[in-house]
Design an enzyme around this catalytic site. Structure first.
Site, short mmCIF file in Angstrom:
data_model
loop_
_atom_site.label_atom_id
_atom_site.label_comp_id
_atom_site.label_asym_id
_atom_site.label_seq_id
_atom_site.Cartn_x
_atom_site.Cartn_y
_atom_site.Cartn_z
N HIS A 92 1.13 -0.89 0.04
CA HIS A 92 0.00 -0.42 -0.03
C HIS A 92 0.75 1.32 -0.40
O HIS A 92 1.79 1.57 0.68
CB HIS A 92 -1.09 -0.27 1.46
N ASP A 96 3.05 -4.37 8.45
CA ASP A 96 2.09 -4.24 8.18
C ASP A 96 1.33 -4.51 7.94
O ASP A 96 0.32 -5.39 7.21
CB ASP A 96 2.19 -2.79 6.92
N CYS A 155 -4.57 2.06 -3.53
CA CYS A 155 -3.47 2.76 -2.82
C CYS A 155 -2.43 1.75 -2.70
O CYS A 155 -1.23 1.59 -2.43
CB CYS A 155 -3.69 3.50 -1.60
N LYS A 191 -10.30 -0.62 10.25
CA LYS A 191 -10.31 -2.07 9.78
C LYS A 191 -10.99 -3.03 10.15
O LYS A 191 -11.28 -4.33 10.14
CB LYS A 191 -9.16 -2.30 9.07
N GLN A 244 -4.65 -5.73 6.87
CA GLN A 244 -5.41 -7.02 5.86
C GLN A 244 -5.17 -7.87 7.06
O GLN A 244 -6.21 -8.74 6.54
CB GLN A 244 -5.02 -7.18 5.14
N1 PLP Z 1 -1.36 -1.10 4.73
C1 PLP Z 1 -2.69 -1.82 4.28
C2 PLP Z 1 -2.25 -3.06 3.60
C3 PLP Z 1 -3.74 -0.76 3.77
O1 PLP Z 1 -4.72 -2.00 3.51
C4 PLP Z 1 -3.99 0.08 4.93
C5 PLP Z 1 -5.54 0.65 3.94
O2 PLP Z 1 -6.51 0.32 2.78
C6 PLP Z 1 -2.56 0.93 4.93
C7 PLP Z 1 -1.72 0.10 5.09
C8 PLP Z 1 -3.48 2.32 5.32
O3 PLP Z 1 -4.84 2.18 6.47
P1 PLP Z 1 -4.72 3.15 7.41
O4 PLP Z 1 -5.31 4.43 6.34
O5 PLP Z 1 -6.29 2.98 8.20
O6 PLP Z 1 -3.78 4.35 8.09
#
Ligand code: PLP
Length: 402
Positions: free
Chosen positions: A117, A194, A362, A220, A197
């Site tokens: 992401h 990260d 993203c 999430k 998910q």
């Molecule tokens: N990393 C992953 C794999 C994500 O799916 C997301 C959000 O969709 C993010 C980072 C960013 O999360 P946040 O916008 O809650 O900071």
């Protein structure tokens, strides 16, 4: 598990006319237990934390710190290793700015992957641009999985950090974290995961994994927005500077110097997101009480398997993602059509009150890599049903068979 639907006002609201919500990889819906915990806090417990001498402030502090405890037990960490952030994005930026920026030197290498992401790409690009750090990407295979062999070839004594997603939000591929960590540790590289998910979808315990940093988002996993978690292992806390400076993180201040508090407080300047932390804690309690992870995995992957099976009947559709893996353990199905733009499909489905995501999710480097602008993504969670996926399939059949 499905009798939990009654707990989600959003899913049964008349105004929303029985929405079919398949955008869970973006954000999840909230059970009323979480909504009530937040409103109860504001109605009956609202006070500053860590500062007041009066009992209401002490009560608020207790609730806030209990939330940290709940989070720590949930992921198998120590309470003092849990830092509340705004979300995954802030957690990764935190480590980039407060650890990598101070501890890495020009020529040191960071490995990320083509599945990341933007939140796990941009902070490292900036370090590359400003500090001459070398950024390397683990490529993906034709099956949208990480190329693990290529990964082992990228590693060297210059590798200082491997920052990796546990599951791609764009195409659903699941990372073999054991493999990634095992090989990173041969070179003594630090590992940031990260877990946006994975946490709340799959059983996850830091005690089984040698991870240095971990970030995820509360919204999430049935919790509120503007609250996330950054885990910094005790060992790494010696190397991580406070991210922001100000009230709440300091023990002693003079005109020209200051002494920070011990972790985790030194990492949390300013009035924190108290109600959100309490809401997150309630979400975690809800998950612990209602989710059997084995069942959830079976449930979500069965929904993926059915959708993949139905979509595979159309020649113009391509599933972006490792179909077998998704059908056995995934929660995300991403697809493209050579006949319809992803936005047109999402717009069409909206007429049936079906919410899916369309775009690049993203993850622009991934989509550029595979030469596609974007996809349609359906992502599932605890409250989604087989009937809902049937409705989606029927709607798509209607469009595609025109
Ligand atoms: N990393 C992953 C794999 C994500 O799916 C997301 C959000 O969709 C993010 C980072 C960013 O999360 P946040 O916008 O809650 O900071």
């Amino acid at each position: 598990m499905l009798n939990i639907r009654k707990d989600f006002p959003y899913l049964k609201s008349k105004e929303l006319d029985s929405i079919i919500y398949f955008d869970n990889a973006s954000t999840s819906q909230k059970p009323y237990q979480v909504i009530e915990a937040i409103s109860n806090y504001y109605a009956y417990h609202n006070a500053p934390v860590h500062r007041g001498i009066y009992s209401k402030s002490e009560q608020a502090t207790t609730l806030y710190e209990e939330s940290r405890e709940t989070v720590s037990k949930f992921i198998g960490a120590d309470k003092d290793e849990i830092i509340f952030t705004k979300g995954t994005t802030e957690g990764i930026n935190f480590i980039a700015q407060s650890w990598a920026s101070y501890n890495l030197k020009p020529g040191d290498e960071i490995i990320i992957s083509k599945l990341e992401h933007h939140s796990n790409i941009l902070p490292w690009i900036r370090l590359m641009q400003e500090k001459d750090i070398v950024l390397k990407y683990i490529p993906i295979t034709n099956n949208f999985e990480l190329d693990y062999k290529a990964y082992t070839k990228l590693l060297s004594n210059k590798t200082k950090l491997v920052s990796i997603t546990s599951c791609s939000n764009a195409v659903g591929s699941i990372t073999d974290l054991d493999f990634i960590i095992k090989h990173a540790k041969v070179y003594n590289a630090k590992v940031l995961v990260d877990a946006a998910q994975t946490i709340g979808h799959r059983d996850f315990n830091l005690k089984n994994l040698n991870i240095d940093f971990l970030a995820f988002s509360g919204h999430k996993i049935l919790g509120p927005t503007a609250i996330g978690v950054l885990y910094i292992s005790k060992d790494m806390q010696k190397e991580v500077r406070p991210y922001q400076l100000g009230g709440g993180m300091v023990l002693d201040v003079n005109d020209y110097d200051f002494i920070s508090l011990n972790p985790p407080n030194c990492y949390q300047a300013g009035t924190p997101a108290i109600a959100q932390a309490i809401g997150l804690s309630q979400a975690i309690k809800y998950i612990s009480d209602n989710i059997d992870y084995d069942l959830l995995k079976k449930h979500e992957s069965a929904l993926c398997a059915y959708l993949i099976q139905e979509l595979s009947k159309f020649d113009h559709i391509k599933i972006l993602g490792p179909k077998d893996q998704l059908s056995n353990s995934g929660h995300i199905v991403s697809f493209v059509s050579t006949l319809y733009h992803p936005h047109d499909i999402a717009f069409y489905l909206d007429q049936f009150n079906i919410a899916v995501r369309a775009g690049n999710h993203c993850a622009q480097p991934l989509f550029k890599n595979i030469g596609i602008n974007g996809s349609v993504r359906a992502s599932f969670y605890i409250y989604n049903t087989f009937e809902e996926v049937e409705t989606l399939v029927k709607a798509l059949n209607k469009l595609f068979r025109k």
